[in-house]
Design an enzyme around this catalytic site. Structure first.
Site, mmCIF file in Angstrom:
data_model
loop_
_atom_site.group_PDB
_atom_site.id
_atom_site.type_symbol
_atom_site.label_atom_id
_atom_site.label_comp_id
_atom_site.label_asym_id
_atom_site.label_seq_id
_atom_site.Cartn_x
_atom_site.Cartn_y
_atom_site.Cartn_z
ATOM 1 N N LYS A 120 -17.225 37.567 5.077
ATOM 2 C CA LYS A 120 -15.828 38.002 5.165
ATOM 3 C C LYS A 120 -15.020 37.511 3.975
ATOM 4 O O LYS A 120 -14.108 38.190 3.520
ATOM 5 C CB LYS A 120 -15.186 37.562 6.486
ATOM 6 N N LYS A 202 -25.737 46.040 9.837
ATOM 7 C CA LYS A 202 -25.274 46.272 11.215
ATOM 8 C C LYS A 202 -24.089 47.240 11.238
ATOM 9 O O LYS A 202 -23.319 47.296 10.271
ATOM 10 C CB LYS A 202 -24.941 44.946 11.912
ATOM 11 N N LYS A 205 -17.104 48.148 12.409
ATOM 12 C CA LYS A 205 -15.921 49.009 12.362
ATOM 13 C C LYS A 205 -15.110 48.808 11.090
ATOM 14 O O LYS A 205 -14.192 49.564 10.820
ATOM 15 C CB LYS A 205 -15.067 48.851 13.617
HETATM 16 P P1 ATP Z 1 -16.405 43.717 12.486
HETATM 17 O O1 ATP Z 1 -17.657 44.535 12.552
HETATM 18 O O2 ATP Z 1 -15.168 44.523 12.264
HETATM 19 O O3 ATP Z 1 -16.517 42.514 11.635
HETATM 20 P P2 ATP Z 1 -17.242 43.016 15.020
HETATM 21 O O4 ATP Z 1 -17.346 44.336 15.683
HETATM 22 O O5 ATP Z 1 -18.467 42.326 14.557
HETATM 23 O O6 ATP Z 1 -16.180 43.148 13.887
HETATM 24 P P3 ATP Z 1 -16.035 42.014 17.400
HETATM 25 O O7 ATP Z 1 -15.271 43.228 17.661
HETATM 26 O O8 ATP Z 1 -15.300 40.782 17.706
HETATM 27 O O9 ATP Z 1 -16.496 41.943 15.905
HETATM 28 O O10 ATP Z 1 -17.442 42.019 18.146
HETATM 29 C C1 ATP Z 1 -17.500 41.965 19.533
HETATM 30 C C2 ATP Z 1 -18.905 41.933 20.060
HETATM 31 O O11 ATP Z 1 -19.681 43.044 19.607
HETATM 32 C C3 ATP Z 1 -19.695 40.686 19.646
HETATM 33 O O12 ATP Z 1 -20.388 40.223 20.777
HETATM 34 C C4 ATP Z 1 -20.666 41.191 18.624
HETATM 35 O O13 ATP Z 1 -21.844 40.427 18.584
HETATM 36 C C5 ATP Z 1 -20.943 42.589 19.119
HETATM 37 N N1 ATP Z 1 -21.357 43.485 18.021
HETATM 38 C C6 ATP Z 1 -20.673 43.738 16.892
HETATM 39 N N2 ATP Z 1 -21.340 44.622 16.119
HETATM 40 C C7 ATP Z 1 -22.496 44.914 16.789
HETATM 41 C C8 ATP Z 1 -23.622 45.775 16.511
HETATM 42 N N3 ATP Z 1 -23.687 46.482 15.398
HETATM 43 N N4 ATP Z 1 -24.617 45.848 17.419
HETATM 44 C C9 ATP Z 1 -24.558 45.127 18.569
HETATM 45 N N5 ATP Z 1 -23.544 44.309 18.880
HETATM 46 C C10 ATP Z 1 -22.509 44.191 18.021
#
Ligand code: ATP
Ligand code: LTN
Length: 337
Positions: A120, A202, A205
């Site tokens: 980040k 991964k 968003k």
């Molecule tokens: P960003 O991708 O914008 O950095 P994020 O989606 O990783 O944000 P959160 O919205 O806080 O962050 O994630 C919430 C939950 O979703 C966490 O438990 C995270 O591990 C899970 N998660 C995030 N991306 C994935 C993915 N690609 N596959 C499975 N689980 C995910």
């Protein structure tokens, strides 16, 4: 059960999600879907972590809107607001208070090793604030505040969970058994949904629009994104993450969207082409996830007063649980309580 049977208190589950836009299919399959499956067996708190979200600059009006939408989406995804404590992190001061205390029990070196911080800060060179650095301490506070036993998260949160455990054990070593040492609860399948355009990364968003599916994408946009998903140049549909990351990701999404095993998904597509696979996966995601969630979301969002009431009531329920640990911690470190 006889009248005299004393049931053991249920274990506590805690997890959080940032209100930084609509959740993706990755967030849904890696986290929210599993949260719903735990609500009967455990006492669950699912928190909208707006305090974590401001580690990256946010538009205030948009942040507030995202947070309320996320609450409605949690409910639309099947989280019952009576069974679970669904609430906003910033509406209970305990998170910030415990976070400060835990900062004093966490080392700079530990935080500097966090891959999410490294990634980040590389993305946000103009705003490498100390909140971004101490983000995992606030996350540890979220978890430890409630005596949490299990933390259902996606695979990317493993390292943060380890840190929460280390901080808990360090504190307990000094002051006695104050914190429950939490365990990660990571699903075997769906914990790491990959980008549709770069399947070795991964799904996130904060990436480019076509790389992820949002739960609020229009159904035809979802189908289009799957049709364009990056695969490979050979023609065989088999599950092999190293050699065939794009195809494996589509198979994993399909299996999870339909509630079947990966083997069953592979068998279904035997002898079929990539075009058929992409269309079928897109349709399964739309039919089984996107449309039902969006339908319920539209209903729930109509009632702003209901959502406000849930928010208020649930922040109070969270505070009731959190205060017990917080008081104990303050006493242990020597504050006048
Ligand atoms: P960003 O991708 O914008 O950095 P994020 O989606 O990783 O944000 P959160 O919205 O806080 O962050 O994630 C919430 C939950 O979703 C966490 O438990 C995270 O591990 C899970 N998660 C995030 N991306 C994935 C993915 N690609 N596959 C499975 N689980 C995910
Ligand atoms: N860091 C997590 C969100 C998060 C969380 C938590 C998850 C904040 N506090 C406590 C589980 C438990 C993320 O970025 N996905």
């Amino acid at each position: 059960m006889t009248e005299n049977t004393v049931t053991a208190p249920k274990k506590i589950i805690f997890s959080g999600m940032q209100p930084t836009g609509y959740p993706t299919l990755g967030n849904y399959l890696g986290a929210i879907k599993n949260w719903g499956a735990l609500q009967e067996e455990y006492d669950c708190l699912y928190c909208i972590v707006d305090m974590h979200a401001i580690t990256v600059r946010q538009d205030p009006a948009q942040l507030r809107k995202n947070a309320k939408n996320l609450l409605a989406l949690f409910i639309a995804c099947g989280l019952d607001p009576e069974e679970n404590i669904l609430y906003m992190q910033s509406q209970y001061h305990g998170h910030a208070e415990l976070s400060w205390i835990l900062n004093c029990y966490t080392y700079m070196g530990e935080l500097g090793r966090m891959t999410q911080f490294k990634e980040k800060s590389a993305k946000n060179e103009a705003n490498i604030n100390t909140g971004l650095f101490t983000y995992p301490v606030l996350m540890a506070a979220d978890i430890l505040l409630f005596g949490t036993a299990l933390v259902p998260v996606g695979d990317d949160q493993r390292q943060h969970l380890e840190l929460s455990r280390d901080v808990a054990m360090r504190f307990n070593n000094i002051y006695g058994d104050v914190f429950t040492v939490p365990e990660a609860y990571i699903p075997k399948s769906g914990a790491r949904i990959m980008s549709l355009t770069e399947p070795t990364r991964k799904m996130s968003k904060s990436d480019e629009e076509n790389s992820y599916v949002s739960l609020m994408d229009a159904p035809d946009a979802v189908i289009r994104k799957f049709k364009r998903a990056v695969t490979d140049s050979d023609m065989e549909i088999r599950y092999d993450q190293a050699e065939k990351p794009g195809i494996s990701n589509l198979l994993e999404i399909y299996a999870n969207a339909c509630g079947i095993s990966i083997d069953a998904a592979v068998a279904e597509f035997e002898g079929k082409g990539y075009g058929h696979l992409k269309t079928t996966v897109g349709e399964a995601v739309v039919g089984n996830i996107i449309e039902p969630v969006q339908g319920r979301f539209a209903e729930i969002s109509k009632d702003a007063a209901y959502l406000d009431e849930i928010m208020k009531k649930n922040a109070q329920r969270a505070a009731q649980i959190g205060e017990r640990v917080l008081k104990k911690v303050k006493k242990k470190v020597g504050f006048v309580v």
